[in-house]
Design a protein around this motif. Structure first.
Motif, PDB file in Angstrom:
ATOM      1  N   GLU A  47     -14.984  -1.853 -45.421  1.00 44.53           N
ATOM      2  CA  GLU A  47     -16.086  -2.444 -44.661  1.00 44.53           C
ATOM      3  C   GLU A  47     -17.110  -3.076 -45.598  1.00 44.53           C
ATOM      4  OE1 GLU A  47     -17.980  -3.822 -41.415  1.00 44.53           O
ATOM      5  OE2 GLU A  47     -16.101  -2.670 -41.358  1.00 44.53           O
ATOM      6  N   ALA A  48     -17.376  -2.396 -46.720  1.00 41.12           N
ATOM      7  CA  ALA A  48     -18.317  -2.944 -47.698  1.00 41.12           C
ATOM      8  C   ALA A  48     -17.801  -4.268 -48.257  1.00 41.12           C
ATOM      9  CB  ALA A  48     -18.536  -1.936 -48.826  1.00 41.12           C
ATOM     10  N   ALA A  49     -16.505  -4.332 -48.569  1.00 37.40           N
ATOM     11  CA  ALA A  49     -15.923  -5.568 -49.089  1.00 37.40           C
ATOM     12  C   ALA A  49     -16.019  -6.688 -48.058  1.00 37.40           C
ATOM     13  CB  ALA A  49     -14.462  -5.327 -49.484  1.00 37.40           C
ATOM     14  N   HIS A  50     -15.809  -6.340 -46.787  1.00 36.59           N
ATOM     15  CA  HIS A  50     -15.925  -7.323 -45.713  1.00 36.59           C
ATOM     16  C   HIS A  50     -17.346  -7.881 -45.638  1.00 36.59           C
ATOM     17  CE1 HIS A  50     -15.162  -9.275 -41.872  1.00 36.59           C
ATOM     18  NE2 HIS A  50     -16.204  -8.657 -41.354  1.00 36.59           N
ATOM     19  N   LYS A  51     -18.322  -7.047 -45.980  1.00 32.89           N
ATOM     20  CA  LYS A  51     -19.720  -7.464 -45.939  1.00 32.89           C
ATOM     21  C   LYS A  51     -20.208  -7.980 -47.290  1.00 32.89           C
ATOM     22  CE  LYS A  51     -21.119  -4.216 -42.275  1.00 32.89           C
ATOM     23  NZ  LYS A  51     -21.634  -5.273 -41.364  1.00 32.89           N
ATOM     24  N   LEU A  96      -7.062  -6.033 -62.227  1.00 33.59           N
ATOM     25  CA  LEU A  96      -8.080  -5.925 -61.184  1.00 33.59           C
ATOM     26  C   LEU A  96      -8.972  -7.160 -61.228  1.00 33.59           C
ATOM     27  CD1 LEU A  96      -9.015  -2.184 -61.894  1.00 33.59           C
ATOM     28  CD2 LEU A  96      -7.498  -3.035 -60.092  1.00 33.59           C
ATOM     29  N   PRO A  97      -8.553  -8.256 -60.627  1.00 31.97           N
ATOM     30  CA  PRO A  97      -9.276  -9.524 -60.747  1.00 31.97           C
ATOM     31  C   PRO A  97     -10.666  -9.530 -60.122  1.00 31.97           C
ATOM     32  CG  PRO A  97      -7.494  -9.687 -59.134  1.00 31.97           C
ATOM     33  CD  PRO A  97      -7.310  -8.386 -59.834  1.00 31.97           C
ATOM     34  N   ASN A  98     -10.967  -8.571 -59.248  1.00 34.88           N
ATOM     35  CA  ASN A  98     -12.292  -8.531 -58.633  1.00 34.88           C
ATOM     36  C   ASN A  98     -13.330  -7.804 -59.488  1.00 34.88           C
ATOM     37  OD1 ASN A  98     -11.416  -9.852 -56.256  1.00 34.88           O
ATOM     38  ND2 ASN A  98     -10.653  -7.919 -55.418  1.00 34.88           N
ATOM     39  N   VAL A  99     -12.877  -7.085 -60.514  1.00 31.94           N
ATOM     40  CA  VAL A  99     -13.790  -6.267 -61.317  1.00 31.94           C
ATOM     41  C   VAL A  99     -14.586  -7.143 -62.277  1.00 31.94           C
ATOM     42  CG1 VAL A  99     -13.892  -4.507 -63.116  1.00 31.94           C
ATOM     43  CG2 VAL A  99     -12.449  -4.157 -61.108  1.00 31.94           C
ATOM     44  N   LYS A 100     -15.905  -6.967 -62.268  1.00 31.47           N
ATOM     45  CA  LYS A 100     -16.794  -7.741 -63.138  1.00 31.47           C
ATOM     46  C   LYS A 100     -16.946  -7.089 -64.499  1.00 31.47           C
ATOM     47  CE  LYS A 100     -19.320  -9.505 -59.156  1.00 31.47           C
ATOM     48  NZ  LYS A 100     -20.631  -9.573 -58.438  1.00 31.47           N
ATOM     49  N   PHE A 101     -17.002  -5.763 -64.527  1.00 27.48           N
ATOM     50  CA  PHE A 101     -17.000  -5.071 -65.810  1.00 27.48           C
ATOM     51  C   PHE A 101     -16.406  -3.690 -65.647  1.00 27.48           C
ATOM     52  CE2 PHE A 101     -21.516  -3.854 -64.590  1.00 27.48           C
ATOM     53  CZ  PHE A 101     -21.333  -2.480 -64.522  1.00 27.48           C
ATOM     54  N   VAL A 102     -15.899  -3.189 -66.764  1.00 31.88           N
ATOM     55  CA  VAL A 102     -15.398  -1.816 -66.819  1.00 31.88           C
ATOM     56  C   VAL A 102     -16.037  -1.149 -68.028  1.00 31.88           C
ATOM     57  CG1 VAL A 102     -13.312  -2.560 -68.043  1.00 31.88           C
ATOM     58  CG2 VAL A 102     -13.366  -0.320 -66.938  1.00 31.88           C
ATOM     59  N   ILE A 103     -16.500   0.075 -67.841  1.00 30.91           N
ATOM     60  CA  ILE A 103     -17.123   0.857 -68.909  1.00 30.91           C
ATOM     61  C   ILE A 103     -16.304   2.120 -69.104  1.00 30.91           C
ATOM     62  CG2 ILE A 103     -19.185   2.110 -69.669  1.00 30.91           C
ATOM     63  CD1 ILE A 103     -20.808   0.354 -67.742  1.00 30.91           C
ATOM     64  N   VAL A 104     -16.025   2.466 -70.348  1.00 29.08           N
ATOM     65  CA  VAL A 104     -15.406   3.744 -70.657  1.00 29.08           C
ATOM     66  C   VAL A 104     -16.424   4.575 -71.440  1.00 29.08           C
ATOM     67  CG1 VAL A 104     -14.258   2.763 -72.703  1.00 29.08           C
ATOM     68  CG2 VAL A 104     -13.481   4.949 -71.764  1.00 29.08           C
ATOM     69  N   THR A 105     -16.716   5.767 -70.944  1.00 27.56           N
ATOM     70  CA  THR A 105     -17.665   6.657 -71.611  1.00 27.56           C
ATOM     71  C   THR A 105     -16.905   7.547 -72.584  1.00 27.56           C
ATOM     72  OG1 THR A 105     -17.502   8.270 -69.803  1.00 27.56           O
ATOM     73  CG2 THR A 105     -19.270   6.638 -69.677  1.00 27.56           C
ATOM     74  N   LEU A 106     -17.482   7.737 -73.763  1.00 27.19           N
ATOM     75  CA  LEU A 106     -16.797   8.437 -74.858  1.00 27.19           C
ATOM     76  C   LEU A 106     -17.585   9.629 -75.376  1.00 27.19           C
ATOM     77  CD1 LEU A 106     -15.719   5.189 -76.763  1.00 27.19           C
ATOM     78  CD2 LEU A 106     -14.302   6.548 -75.215  1.00 27.19           C
ATOM     79  N   GLY A 107     -18.426  10.217 -74.537  1.00 26.98           N
ATOM     80  CA  GLY A 107     -19.193  11.380 -74.954  1.00 26.98           C
ATOM     81  C   GLY A 107     -20.134  11.056 -76.096  1.00 26.98           C
ATOM     82  N   LEU A 132      -9.618   0.899 -56.404  1.00 29.67           N
ATOM     83  CA  LEU A 132      -9.817   0.012 -57.548  1.00 29.67           C
ATOM     84  C   LEU A 132      -9.579  -1.449 -57.182  1.00 29.67           C
ATOM     85  CD1 LEU A 132      -8.228   2.029 -60.508  1.00 29.67           C
ATOM     86  CD2 LEU A 132     -10.654   1.541 -60.128  1.00 29.67           C
ATOM     87  N   LYS A 133      -8.672  -1.699 -56.267  1.00 26.16           N
ATOM     88  CA  LYS A 133      -8.411  -3.080 -55.842  1.00 26.16           C
ATOM     89  C   LYS A 133      -9.634  -3.713 -55.176  1.00 26.16           C
ATOM     90  CE  LYS A 133      -3.468  -2.264 -55.110  1.00 26.16           C
ATOM     91  NZ  LYS A 133      -2.396  -2.110 -54.079  1.00 26.16           N
ATOM     92  N   LEU A 134     -10.505  -2.885 -54.627  1.00 26.07           N
ATOM     93  CA  LEU A 134     -11.709  -3.372 -53.954  1.00 26.07           C
ATOM     94  C   LEU A 134     -12.946  -3.305 -54.840  1.00 26.07           C
ATOM     95  CD1 LEU A 134     -11.138  -1.566 -50.525  1.00 26.07           C
ATOM     96  CD2 LEU A 134     -10.798  -4.004 -51.003  1.00 26.07           C
ATOM     97  N   ALA A 135     -12.803  -2.724 -56.028  1.00 24.38           N
ATOM     98  CA  ALA A 135     -13.965  -2.450 -56.883  1.00 24.38           C
ATOM     99  C   ALA A 135     -14.544  -3.715 -57.507  1.00 24.38           C
ATOM    100  CB  ALA A 135     -13.587  -1.462 -57.974  1.00 24.38           C
ATOM    101  N   SER A 136     -15.865  -3.702 -57.669  1.00 19.54           N
ATOM    102  CA  SER A 136     -16.570  -4.737 -58.428  1.00 19.54           C
ATOM    103  C   SER A 136     -16.886  -4.241 -59.833  1.00 19.54           C
ATOM    104  CB  SER A 136     -17.875  -5.112 -57.726  1.00 19.54           C
ATOM    105  OG  SER A 136     -17.677  -5.399 -56.369  1.00 19.54           O
TER     106      SER A 136
END
Length: 426
Positions: free
Chosen positions: A223-227, A279-290, A246-250
């Motif tokens: 629903e969020a993606a639709h909006k 994941l073509p819709n993703v604008k950024f990905v962050i990996v946290t490393l402690g 993940l397919k819907l993630a920004s």
């Protein structure tokens, strides 16, 4: 999308060139008042409460804080629990009998923690989850409400049990072990009416999922993606329903092990390239490393055919060499936009930002429970505030570091007026 027009304290911008690397260091903006000459770790040493091991932090003047954006509603769906936090001198061996050195009972769960953090920072946080009408459920509601989280969209079942978690905090290694008991009955999409769903999303700036309650989370995300409401997914580990979300993630925030586990890439940086390609819709990905900070890969909006092409593993190493490890507070180093190549995987147009974590003195490091949730809560705030990436990463790392100074996921979560956050929010 997070913009990139701001250079934070101690950030270095690295122009990617295969033949030469140039850097520009921007001076830190001043922090007015008594805290200007104090490191963040010393902000709380003025006095201590007799009933708490946490320092009493002196609050900033509200006049020094930038006004909140009107677009600050975050909707979160996912885990909530009661945490029973037992501190022990050392983790027990099998069949041992040991005593705790302290015990604390407080709310937990990834979504509950992240939204509590976001609320304390000033966002209007709406939580969608399910509890039972038992004493633990009542405590969960009261604690969330006391922190300003909107609980009106939570489902309360008649009978059953609310989720709870035993957390063993090892004082020797500063690690925590969690034993979780899910709530019953579990949440299903039909628990949330269509009208409640639409009301929850009304005016939302972003939707967040920790991938618990995935069937409900997927309905909300669709629903969020639709909006056209952006979605942030917390990818802690492989879970049922994760791929669909993940397919819907920004935006995606990952734990240290997730990118390689999900992509089977040979390195973290290769895995980040693979994630953006998948994941073509993703604008950024962050990996946290402690304690090793974090790495962010941000997709470029426009592809430049003239951009440099560089191996992403080599670029990460170049950026790490630019870091100043003598600086105790979080910093970051950013590349310019380039064609980032991962061997046998592909190429993406984007830029890398390598962030550091705060160097917390051992005497102040209490518990890492909830540090990742605090980081995500700060990222949610940064997105709603249109923070540039170079400001967002040190800010989120700072919030996570503050969290580590208290027992449990919520005890030390900072409020918007915490002096350690002054340079980020002014």
């Amino acid at each position: 999308m997070v913009s990139s027009s701001w250079t934070p304290p101690n950030a270095t911008l690295v122009s990617v060139n295969v033949n030469s690397i140039s850097s520009i260091v921007s001076p830190a903006p001043s922090i007015s008042g008594v805290f200007a000459a104090l490191p963040c770790s010393s902000h709380g040493v003025f006095s201590r409460s007799a009933s708490s091991s946490l320092p009493i932090r002196v609050k900033m003047s509200l006049d020094s804080i930038a006004p909140l954006s009107e677009s600050r509603i975050v909707v979160g769906v996912g885990g909530i629990s009661v945490d029973f936090l037992a501190t022990v001198a050392a983790y027990p061996e099998p069949d041992d009998k040991i005593r705790s050195t302290s015990l604390k009972v407080q709310g937990g769960g990834n979504a509950g923690n992240s939204l509590t953090c976001a609320s304390r920072l000033g966002l209007n946080a709406r939580l969608i989850t399910k509890i039972a009408d038992d004493s633990q459920g009542k405590g969960i509601l009261e604690e969330l409400q006391s922190d300003g989280v909107d609980t009106s969209f939570m489902v309360v079942s008649k009978g059953g049990n609310s989720p709870f978690t035993y957390v063993i905090v090892d004082e020797q290694t500063k690690t925590r072990t969690c034993i979780h008991t899910p709530g019953y009955p579990p949440m299903i999409p039909d628990d949330l009416s269509r009208s409640s769903l639409l009301s929850a999303l009304d005016g939302a700036r972003i939707v967040y999922s920790d991938v618990r309650l995935y069937e409900t989370a997927l309905v909300i995300a669709q629903e969020a993606a639709h909006k056209n409401i952006p979605i942030l997914v917390d990818s802690e580990r492989k879970r049922e329903g994760l791929d669909d979300l993940l397919k819907l993630a920004s935006y995606v925030v990952c734990s240290a092990k997730f990118p390689q586990a999900w992509t089977e890439a040979p390195s973290v940086s290769n895995a980040l390239v693979s994630m953006l390609l998948r994941l073509p819709n993703v604008k950024f990905v962050i990996v946290t490393l402690g304690e090793d900070g974090c790495i962010m890969l941000e997709r470029s909006v426009h592809e430049d055919s003239q951009a440099e092409e560089i191996d992403v593993d080599n670029l990460v190493e170049l950026l790490k060499q630019q870091r100043d490890d003598k600086i105790a507070t979080p910093t970051c180093v950013s590349s310019s936009v380039a064609k980032l190549r991962a061997d046998k995987i592909g190429t993406v147009h984007g830029r890398l930002i390598v962030g550091t974590a705060e160097n917390i003195p051992p005497s102040e490091l209490r518990d890492t429970t909830g540090a990742g949730d605090a980081f995500i809560g700060a990222v949610l705030y940064a997105i709603c505030s249109n923070m540039p990436a170079e400001k967002m990463l040190p800010f989120a790392a700072q919030v996570a570091a503050i969290c580590c100074r208290g027992l449990g996921a919520r005890t030390a979560l900072p409020h918007r007026t915490d002096p350690c956050l002054a340079s980020y929010l002014s």
